[in-house]
Scaffold this active site. Structure first.
Site, PDB file in Angstrom:
ATOM      1  N   PHE A 136      -4.043  58.954  50.314  1.00  5.09           N
ATOM      2  CA  PHE A 136      -2.843  58.161  50.649  1.00  5.09           C
ATOM      3  C   PHE A 136      -1.819  58.957  51.452  1.00  5.09           C
ATOM      4  O   PHE A 136      -0.627  58.721  51.350  1.00  5.09           O
ATOM      5  CB  PHE A 136      -2.224  57.518  49.389  1.00  5.09           C
ATOM      6  N   ALA A 187      -1.159  58.824  57.895  1.00  4.91           N
ATOM      7  CA  ALA A 187      -0.091  58.066  58.581  1.00  4.91           C
ATOM      8  C   ALA A 187      -0.718  56.925  59.372  1.00  4.91           C
ATOM      9  O   ALA A 187      -1.831  57.054  59.899  1.00  4.91           O
ATOM     10  CB  ALA A 187       0.675  59.002  59.501  1.00  4.91           C
ATOM     11  N   CYS A 226      -2.025  43.390  48.244  1.00  2.00           N
ATOM     12  CA  CYS A 226      -1.387  43.917  47.025  1.00  2.00           C
ATOM     13  C   CYS A 226      -0.069  44.656  47.263  1.00  2.00           C
ATOM     14  O   CYS A 226       0.955  44.283  46.694  1.00  2.00           O
ATOM     15  CB  CYS A 226      -2.357  44.824  46.296  1.00  2.00           C
TER      16      CYS A 226
HETATM   17  P1  NAD Z   1      -7.661  35.424  45.888  1.00  4.00           P
HETATM   18  O1  NAD Z   1      -6.580  34.612  46.450  1.00  4.00           O
HETATM   19  O2  NAD Z   1      -8.689  36.051  46.760  1.00  4.00           O
HETATM   20  O3  NAD Z   1      -8.461  34.554  44.793  1.00  4.00           O
HETATM   21  C1  NAD Z   1      -7.872  33.734  43.829  1.00  4.00           C
HETATM   22  C2  NAD Z   1      -8.849  32.599  43.514  1.00  4.00           C
HETATM   23  O4  NAD Z   1      -8.390  31.876  42.371  1.00  4.00           O
HETATM   24  C3  NAD Z   1      -8.974  31.559  44.641  1.00  4.00           C
HETATM   25  O5  NAD Z   1     -10.334  31.422  44.990  1.00  4.00           O
HETATM   26  C4  NAD Z   1      -8.412  30.267  44.020  1.00  4.00           C
HETATM   27  O6  NAD Z   1      -9.062  29.110  44.495  1.00  4.00           O
HETATM   28  C5  NAD Z   1      -8.694  30.495  42.547  1.00  4.00           C
HETATM   29  N1  NAD Z   1      -7.878  29.715  41.614  1.00  4.00           N
HETATM   30  C6  NAD Z   1      -6.533  29.572  41.603  1.00  4.00           C
HETATM   31  N2  NAD Z   1      -6.154  28.791  40.564  1.00  4.00           N
HETATM   32  C7  NAD Z   1      -7.285  28.449  39.894  1.00  4.00           C
HETATM   33  C8  NAD Z   1      -7.561  27.661  38.729  1.00  4.00           C
HETATM   34  N3  NAD Z   1      -6.586  27.093  38.012  1.00  4.00           N
HETATM   35  N4  NAD Z   1      -8.836  27.525  38.339  1.00  4.00           N
HETATM   36  C9  NAD Z   1      -9.839  28.101  39.041  1.00  4.00           C
HETATM   37  N5  NAD Z   1      -9.649  28.856  40.146  1.00  4.00           N
HETATM   38  C10 NAD Z   1      -8.389  29.042  40.565  1.00  4.00           C
HETATM   39  O7  NAD Z   1      -6.935  36.554  45.010  1.00  4.00           O
HETATM   40  P2  NAD Z   1      -7.392  38.075  44.734  1.00  4.00           P
HETATM   41  O8  NAD Z   1      -7.166  38.916  45.920  1.00  4.00           O
HETATM   42  O9  NAD Z   1      -8.730  38.066  44.077  1.00  4.00           O
HETATM   43  O10 NAD Z   1      -6.289  38.495  43.662  1.00  4.00           O
HETATM   44  C11 NAD Z   1      -6.274  37.961  42.366  1.00  4.00           C
HETATM   45  C12 NAD Z   1      -5.308  38.777  41.525  1.00  4.00           C
HETATM   46  O11 NAD Z   1      -5.784  40.127  41.394  1.00  4.00           O
HETATM   47  C13 NAD Z   1      -3.898  38.888  42.128  1.00  4.00           C
HETATM   48  O12 NAD Z   1      -2.959  38.883  41.085  1.00  4.00           O
HETATM   49  C14 NAD Z   1      -3.923  40.248  42.790  1.00  4.00           C
HETATM   50  O13 NAD Z   1      -2.648  40.831  42.867  1.00  4.00           O
HETATM   51  C15 NAD Z   1      -4.801  41.037  41.848  1.00  4.00           C
HETATM   52  N6  NAD Z   1      -5.469  42.178  42.495  1.00  4.00           N
HETATM   53  C16 NAD Z   1      -6.028  42.034  43.739  1.00  4.00           C
HETATM   54  C17 NAD Z   1      -6.703  43.101  44.326  1.00  4.00           C
HETATM   55  C18 NAD Z   1      -7.312  42.971  45.698  1.00  4.00           C
HETATM   56  O14 NAD Z   1      -7.707  43.990  46.253  1.00  4.00           O
HETATM   57  N7  NAD Z   1      -7.421  41.786  46.261  1.00  4.00           N
HETATM   58  C19 NAD Z   1      -6.804  44.325  43.630  1.00  4.00           C
HETATM   59  C20 NAD Z   1      -6.249  44.423  42.367  1.00  4.00           C
HETATM   60  C21 NAD Z   1      -5.585  43.343  41.800  1.00  4.00           C
END
Ligand code: NAD
Length: 438
Positions: free
Chosen positions: A252, A255, A263
């Site tokens: 991390f 630059a 996130c």
């Molecule tokens: P995303 O938007 O890719 O996926 C979320 C999914 O949830 C979507 O497919 C949506 O259709 C589904 N969904 C929403 N409401 C629903 C319901 N009631 N029933 C069924 N499905 C439902 O999100 P993501 O990137 O996977 O992130 C999810 C969480 O994890 C967030 O809080 C994020 O901050 C956290 N997170 C993400 C990452 C990353 O790298 N993307 C890493 C660590 C933590």
């Protein structure tokens, strides 16, 4: 162990697939019919290296299924994970918990027997207790516990991060929930990956504190890079000299054009908001957010300068638009700030990206999409390296320079050097935190 995973995005799908690979029986649920139809056909709706093979293997073994029917998915499940999105709420920077609470209510209405409702989504401190209240209100008879299990995987390396984590964080209130979580993560526990068990509030805070710290580290080196450009230091050498100090660490400290992604931007905003709500300002995080915005603005100035003060009538070839390599995720990518500025200024913007087109086409109106770097650069006035995909790291710079109308390069990921660019015949080269030429 039977597990239901609500949400099949980057986190839910990877977690569901990996849990099934641990040997658990997993049903993944999404309310997006398009995603479930793709998954049922054996197609992966996101780009994540290795996910398709791992998914196919576990579907074939009968351990992994997909459905839109949440009630059917959670029947008999000992644990239900909530892995839905928690984007920034419009207006105030707070994490939008609408999807989390809606999922909690649906789970409550469908569940019959004891179940642990686990929040994997990144949520503010206190959310798991709120989830418990929502569930209890929707189904007062239900025997359940809540658990916080924030996820730390990185897109592009998600399977490895999930299977070989630095640590797993589990926040629980009861021994019973702790036992269910221990059983789920047993394969990792046996391989001696640290499992950090905490109370709910600490688990929730660990995720925000970790992401804000990493965003701070990136932003710190970006600010040092800006000063390096003024005083004639080379930020790559500076970062190496700093990072070899074990107290600082090497990661991390690259630059670049400012952090983006799904996130860091939203989680820093949410942490700042939590601080404001508790009259405990997160001043460092607030400054990081501001400096990151300035960093992105500085990039536009750099490109403008290389274009002689105006984008109008210039042809600009951009290599990479996803927020980092090995993902198709465009959320808050620097490209979403830089490219509209160039298009708006009258530039003809050409884009090439190994995976970004599907998401990027709708988000980047006015640009054209090209097969590869050489095609995009033909006749261009400026070449911009924006995402350091492997295939952009070893380009034939001499060939590129010959194809261009004006031989200028903005290397916003520091993957080339001024010497290499000069030798290849470029007439101008600028990068981050290093002296260029023009
Ligand atoms: P995303 O938007 O890719 O996926 C979320 C999914 O949830 C979507 O497919 C949506 O259709 C589904 N969904 C929403 N409401 C629903 C319901 N009631 N029933 C069924 N499905 C439902 O999100 P993501 O990137 O996977 O992130 C999810 C969480 O994890 C967030 O809080 C994020 O901050 C956290 N997170 C993400 C990452 C990353 O790298 N993307 C890493 C660590 C933590």
């Amino acid at each position: 162990m039977k597990i239901a995973m609500i949400g099949t995005g980057y986190v839910g799908l990877v977690s569901g697939v990996c849990f099934s690979d641990f040997g658990h029986e997993v049903v993944c649920v999404d309310r997006d019919p398009g995603k479930i139809e793709m998954l049922e056909r054996g197609e992966v709706p996101i780009f994540e290296p290795g996910l398709d093979q791992l998914m196919a293997r576990n579907v074939e073994a009968g351990r992994l299924r997909f459905t839109q029917d949440l009630a059917a998915a959670i029947e008999g499940a000992q644990a239900v994970f909530i892995a839905v999105g928690t984007p920034t709420r419009r207006g105030d920077g707070h994490a939008d918990l609408t999807y989390v609470m809606a999922a909690a209510e649906e789970i409550a209405r469908a569940a019959r027997d004891y179940v642990v409702i686990v929040t994997k989504s990144t949520v503010p401190v206190g959310t798991n207790r709120q989830v418990a209240q929502v569930v209890a209100a929707a189904n007062p008879e239900l025997d359940f516990d809540v658990a916080s299990n924030p996820e730390f995987l990185r897109e592009g390396a998600a399977i490895d991060d999930f299977m070989k984590p630095d640590r797993v964080v589990v926040g629980v209130q009861t021994e019973r929930a702790g036992e269910v979580m221990a059983e789920i993560y047993r394969p990792l526990y046996l391989r001696e990956f640290p499992i950090v068990t905490t109370d709910l509030e600490s688990a929730e805070m660990i995720k925000y504190a970790a992401n804000a710290f990493l965003a701070t580290k990136i932003t710190f080196i970006n600010e040092i890079a800006a000063l390096c450009e003024k005083v004639g230091s080379d930020v790559k050498q500076v970062a190496r000299g700093m990072g070899l100090d074990g107290r600082i660490g090497k990661t991390f400290l690259h630059a670049g054009p400012g952090y983006g992604g799904s996130c860091f931007p939203k989680d820093t905003r949410a942490l700042a908001r939590i601080g404001q709500e508790h009259a405990c300002p997160m001043s460092i995080t607030e400054t990081v957010i501001k400096v990151n915005e300035e960093t992105k603005r500085r990039m536009t100035d750099k490109l403008l300068e290389l274009c002689g003060g105006s984008f109008n009538g210039k042809t600009i070839a951009v290599l990479g638009v996803t927020f980092k390599p090995n993902t198709d995720d465009m959320r808050e990518a620097p490209a979403l700030t830089l490219l509209p500025a160039m298009v708006g200024g009258g530039g003809q913007v050409r884009v090439t990206d190994p995976q970004g087109r599907r998401e990027g086409e709708a988000l980047l109106p006015g640009v054209t999409w090209w097969e590869d770097a050489y095609a995009a650069a033909t006749g261009a006035d400026l070449l911009v390296v924006l995402t350091e995909w492997n295939e952009f790291r070893a380009l034939d710079l001499g060939r590129l320079a010959k194809l261009m109308r004006t031989r200028r390069m903005a290397d916003l990921r520091n993957i080339y050097t001024a010497e290499a660019a000069r030798e290849a015949g470029f007439s101008a080269y600028d990068s981050i935190g290093r002296v260029g030429f023009s």
